[in-house]
Design an enzyme around this catalytic site. Structure first.
Site, PDB file in Angstrom:
ATOM      1  N   SER A  44       0.824  -1.205   0.000  1.00 60.41           N
ATOM      2  CA  SER A  44       0.000   0.000   0.000  1.00 60.41           C
ATOM      3  C   SER A  44       0.861   1.260   0.000  1.00 60.41           C
ATOM      4  O   SER A  44       0.356   2.367  -0.082  1.00 60.41           O
ATOM      5  CB  SER A  44      -0.940   0.013   1.209  1.00 60.41           C
ATOM      6  OG  SER A  44      -0.203  -0.090   2.410  1.00 60.41           O
ATOM      7  N   ASN A  90      -2.366  -1.686  13.340  1.00 64.37           N
ATOM      8  CA  ASN A  90      -3.820  -1.497  13.281  1.00 64.37           C
ATOM      9  C   ASN A  90      -4.264  -0.206  13.967  1.00 64.37           C
ATOM     10  O   ASN A  90      -5.055   0.560  13.414  1.00 64.37           O
ATOM     11  CB  ASN A  90      -4.536  -2.698  13.917  1.00 64.37           C
ATOM     12  CG  ASN A  90      -4.245  -3.991  13.173  1.00 64.37           C
ATOM     13  OD1 ASN A  90      -3.607  -3.965  12.115  1.00 64.37           O
ATOM     14  ND2 ASN A  90      -4.687  -5.117  13.703  1.00 64.37           N
ATOM     15  N   THR A 100     -39.415  25.664 -12.625  1.00 66.72           N
ATOM     16  CA  THR A 100     -39.701  24.364 -12.021  1.00 66.72           C
ATOM     17  C   THR A 100     -39.942  23.431 -13.204  1.00 66.72           C
ATOM     18  O   THR A 100     -40.449  23.865 -14.239  1.00 66.72           O
ATOM     19  CB  THR A 100     -40.940  24.380 -11.107  1.00 66.72           C
ATOM     20  OG1 THR A 100     -42.091  24.655 -11.918  1.00 66.72           O
ATOM     21  CG2 THR A 100     -40.849  25.445 -10.011  1.00 66.72           C
ATOM     22  N   HIS A 101     -39.521  22.189 -13.063  1.00 71.69           N
ATOM     23  CA  HIS A 101     -39.597  21.220 -14.170  1.00 71.69           C
ATOM     24  C   HIS A 101     -38.851  21.734 -15.400  1.00 71.69           C
ATOM     25  O   HIS A 101     -39.182  21.365 -16.522  1.00 71.69           O
ATOM     26  CB  HIS A 101     -41.047  20.903 -14.550  1.00 71.69           C
ATOM     27  CG  HIS A 101     -41.935  20.641 -13.380  1.00 71.69           C
ATOM     28  ND1 HIS A 101     -42.143  19.385 -12.860  1.00 71.69           N
ATOM     29  CD2 HIS A 101     -42.641  21.500 -12.592  1.00 71.69           C
ATOM     30  CE1 HIS A 101     -42.946  19.463 -11.815  1.00 71.69           C
ATOM     31  NE2 HIS A 101     -43.256  20.746 -11.624  1.00 71.69           N
ATOM     32  N   SER A 121     -13.508  22.734 -29.872  1.00 70.96           N
ATOM     33  CA  SER A 121     -13.720  21.426 -30.477  1.00 70.96           C
ATOM     34  C   SER A 121     -12.588  21.167 -31.460  1.00 70.96           C
ATOM     35  O   SER A 121     -12.111  22.086 -32.128  1.00 70.96           O
ATOM     36  CB  SER A 121     -15.072  21.419 -31.204  1.00 70.96           C
ATOM     37  OG  SER A 121     -15.077  20.422 -32.208  1.00 70.96           O
ATOM     38  N   LYS A 152     -17.105  26.141 -31.893  1.00 68.43           N
ATOM     39  CA  LYS A 152     -17.553  25.682 -30.577  1.00 68.43           C
ATOM     40  C   LYS A 152     -16.816  26.339 -29.409  1.00 68.43           C
ATOM     41  O   LYS A 152     -15.618  26.580 -29.465  1.00 68.43           O
ATOM     42  CB  LYS A 152     -17.373  24.152 -30.472  1.00 68.43           C
ATOM     43  CG  LYS A 152     -18.345  23.350 -31.304  1.00 68.43           C
ATOM     44  CD  LYS A 152     -19.796  23.516 -30.886  1.00 68.43           C
ATOM     45  CE  LYS A 152     -20.115  22.802 -29.602  1.00 68.43           C
ATOM     46  NZ  LYS A 152     -20.251  21.373 -29.730  1.00 68.43           N
ATOM     47  N   GLU A 175     -18.950  20.213 -17.143  1.00 66.65           N
ATOM     48  CA  GLU A 175     -19.290  18.800 -17.406  1.00 66.65           C
ATOM     49  C   GLU A 175     -18.391  17.864 -16.614  1.00 66.65           C
ATOM     50  O   GLU A 175     -18.824  16.818 -16.126  1.00 66.65           O
ATOM     51  CB  GLU A 175     -19.161  18.503 -18.902  1.00 66.65           C
ATOM     52  CG  GLU A 175     -20.158  19.262 -19.754  1.00 66.65           C
ATOM     53  CD  GLU A 175     -19.760  19.206 -21.220  1.00 66.65           C
ATOM     54  OE1 GLU A 175     -20.170  18.260 -21.901  1.00 66.65           O
ATOM     55  OE2 GLU A 175     -19.011  20.086 -21.672  1.00 66.65           O
ATOM     56  N   GLN A 232      -7.541  -1.912   4.359  1.00 62.35           N
ATOM     57  CA  GLN A 232      -6.541  -1.178   3.584  1.00 62.35           C
ATOM     58  C   GLN A 232      -7.186  -0.518   2.357  1.00 62.35           C
ATOM     59  O   GLN A 232      -6.644   0.443   1.814  1.00 62.35           O
ATOM     60  CB  GLN A 232      -5.427  -2.139   3.153  1.00 62.35           C
ATOM     61  CG  GLN A 232      -4.328  -1.490   2.365  1.00 62.35           C
ATOM     62  CD  GLN A 232      -3.119  -2.391   2.233  1.00 62.35           C
ATOM     63  OE1 GLN A 232      -2.450  -2.711   3.223  1.00 62.35           O
ATOM     64  NE2 GLN A 232      -2.845  -2.845   1.010  1.00 62.35           N
ATOM     65  N   LYS A 243      -8.224   3.589   1.931  1.00 62.25           N
ATOM     66  CA  LYS A 243      -7.418   4.777   1.671  1.00 62.25           C
ATOM     67  C   LYS A 243      -7.584   5.361   0.279  1.00 62.25           C
ATOM     68  O   LYS A 243      -7.755   6.578   0.124  1.00 62.25           O
ATOM     69  CB  LYS A 243      -5.951   4.489   1.982  1.00 62.25           C
ATOM     70  CG  LYS A 243      -5.665   4.626   3.474  1.00 62.25           C
ATOM     71  CD  LYS A 243      -4.308   4.177   3.873  1.00 62.25           C
ATOM     72  CE  LYS A 243      -4.221   2.735   4.309  1.00 62.25           C
ATOM     73  NZ  LYS A 243      -5.326   2.153   5.053  1.00 62.25           N
TER      74      LYS A 243
HETATM   75  N1  ARG Z   1      -1.485  -1.074   5.368  1.00 62.90           N
HETATM   76  C1  ARG Z   1      -2.350  -1.528   6.379  1.00 62.90           C
HETATM   77  C2  ARG Z   1      -3.735  -0.853   6.232  1.00 62.90           C
HETATM   78  O1  ARG Z   1      -3.818   0.078   5.577  1.00 62.90           O
HETATM   79  C3  ARG Z   1      -1.780  -1.204   7.720  1.00 62.90           C
HETATM   80  C4  ARG Z   1      -2.282  -2.108   8.792  1.00 62.90           C
HETATM   81  C5  ARG Z   1      -1.769  -3.479   8.550  1.00 62.90           C
HETATM   82  N2  ARG Z   1      -2.154  -4.368   9.595  1.00 62.90           N
HETATM   83  C6  ARG Z   1      -2.071  -5.661   9.476  1.00 62.90           C
HETATM   84  N3  ARG Z   1      -2.458  -6.368  10.488  1.00 62.90           N
HETATM   85  N4  ARG Z   1      -1.656  -6.254   8.383  1.00 62.90           N
HETATM   86  O2  ARG Z   1      -4.706  -1.298   6.781  1.00 62.90           O
END
Ligand code: ARG
Length: 454
Positions: free
Chosen positions: A20, A107, A152-153, A274, A280, A287, A319, A322
């Site tokens: 990650s 964690n 409206t509408h 365009s 254009k 958009e 994970q 993120k």
């Molecule tokens: N990269 C992990 C996450 O985003 C960090 C925590 C990892 N914990 C584990 N027990 N493997 O969740």
């Protein structure tokens, strides 16, 4: 991490699948401040000497500086930002570095980092909301007194000041601002100290860690502390709603800049051409915002789906939180900035607007209300004016030019002062209830927003 338990090295496929650090490196500043606060608590509890703490603090600051300058070499073999920083620290300072993870798990570490990171991003997003509100108020002030048909509408309905229309978005954005504030408030709890799931036999002063990191409270259940992502969901939900608002504003701009409406012109800086059609001038800018709302909704559903089947407590599925959060934060931040710039430079085509607002049908409701003032029950008045409108549509004679005889026959109460009734300014002047669009009310509300935004 694997040295003790495993004999074989990890499959490179699994390494690439599970890393990650390619995206969570963004958490580095917050990972470092979290680690320094944790280390200070380790020192207070007697698990680190003063010198070890200083080595950790100095080492982490040095690593942070290198990451900022782009000099740090990340390794996907070390999976995530947490391991990358810890491993490098230990390489540099030895045993003291190896003590940093005492009483902590990735964690509770990642749950802490993400809260710290989002807390900062929320401040940036809130200021983006304020900037857009300011740009809308500026456009409203520059066009005070301009009256447009309200719809409206998407059918012409009644006249409203352009400023009233723009201030509707300012109100919507104010709720977005409030939702971001609520999210930040509920997010304001420190999960560090929850350990992997059951805290630790090595007890640290969580309150002082919270104080150092600027959290008001500590979480009260270690299982919840590591597995809760409600705060991320709340932010994604607030940003999905914000995106819906920006999308609606964008849709107004797309409509207003058509030849059919012609109410507004984008500045050249905010329009696209365009590759084929030389004439254009396209509103891609609006958009794109309308389209990017799809990401903001998608990211909310992405995380809701990740969370829905998780057994207590931490699971690696988490994970996946993120990238959803990073993408929504980036998208919303950019969309706010782009929309603010676009609205600040928008030109209102006053002639086109005046022509549209001269449509006498816009005052049909006022006629019915005038009949009410003369004692006609509203349903009958509605019916009578409906007949006038039908006659106008059938004959092509504009409502305000219907023959006197016809009026005399159908609703003689309206004959006196008939012409003046088609003045949109007069119509607006009577709309004085709180929140109603009289120019006076709109001026007061503009001044209110100026004050708030100052
Ligand atoms: N990269 C992990 C996450 O985003 C960090 C925590 C990892 N914990 C584990 N027990 N493997 O969740």
């Amino acid at each position: 991490m694997r040295h003790g338990r495993f004999e074989e090295s990890m499959s490179t496929l699994l390494r690439d699948y599970g890393e990650s650090v390619s995206f969570d490196w963004r958490l580095y500043r917050h990972d470092i401040s979290g680690s320094i606060a944790h280390a200070r608590a380790l020192k207070t509890a007697g698990f680190l000497t003063e010198d070890e703490f200083t080595a950790i603090e100095t080492g982490l600051h040095a690593i942070g500086g290198e990451i900022t300058n782009g000099e740090f070499k990340f390794s996907i073999d070390l999976e995530d930002i947490h391991m990358n920083i810890e491993k490098e620290l230990t390489r540099r300072i030895g045993d003291a570095g190896a003590k940093l993870h005492t009483g902590r798990s990735r964690n509770d570490q990642v749950a802490t980092d993400l809260r710290l990171y989002l807390r900062d991003e929320i401040v940036v997003l809130q200021s983006g909301v304020r900037t857009l509100q300011t740009s809308l108020v500026g456009l409203a002030e520059a066009n005070e007194g301009v009256i447009i048909p309200g719809y409206t509408h998407l059918q012409r309905a009644q006249p409203v000041p352009l400023a009233h229309h723009l201030l509707a978005y300012v109100e919507m954005l104010e709720r977005d601002h409030g939702r971001l504030a609520d999210t930040a408030e509920r997010m304001d709890e420190l999960p560090l100290g929850s350990g992997a799931l059951a805290a630790s036999t090595l007890v640290l002063d969580r309150e002082s860690i919270a104080g150092e990191l600027g959290f008001s409270r500590v979480t009260q259940n270690s299982l919840d502390g590591v597995s809760d992502r409600d705060f991320a969901l709340e932010l994604l939900s607030a940003l999905a709603i914000l995106g819906m608002h920006l999308s609606r504003l964008s849709e107004d701009i797309v409509l207003w800049t058509t030849s059919e409406f012609g109410f507004a012109r984008l500045s050249d800086r905010h329009a696209t051409g365009s590759s084929l059609m030389p004439q254009k001038k396209n509103p891609d800018i609006a958009e794109l915002t309308r389209g990017k709302t799809g990401r903001l909704y998608g990211n909310l559903f992405r995380l809701l789906t990740v969370l829905k089947g998780l057994p207590m407590a931490y699971n690696r599925d988490l994970q996946e939180d993120k990238e959803a959060v990073f993408d929504s934060v980036d998208t919303a931040r950019m969309a706010l900035a782009v929309t603010a710039e676009m609205m600040s430079a928008l030109q209102i085509n006053k002639d086109k607007v005046a022509e549209a607002v001269s449509d006498p049908f816009l005052l049909a409701t006022d006629l019915a209300e005038e009949l009410v003032r003369k004692g006609v029950p509203f349903r009958n008045a509605h019916d009578l004016v409906g007949k006038l409108a039908a006659e106008s549509s059938r004959t092509g004679v504009p409502l305000d030019q219907l023959p006197k005889e016809f009026l005399q026959e159908l609703c003689p109460e309206l004959l006196c002062g008939w012409k003046e009734m088609f003045d949109p300014l007069r119509s607006l002047a009577a709309r004085t209830a709180p929140g109603a669009p009289s120019l006076e009310n709109v001026r007061t509300r503009l001044a209110y927003w100026r004050g708030v935004l100052a």
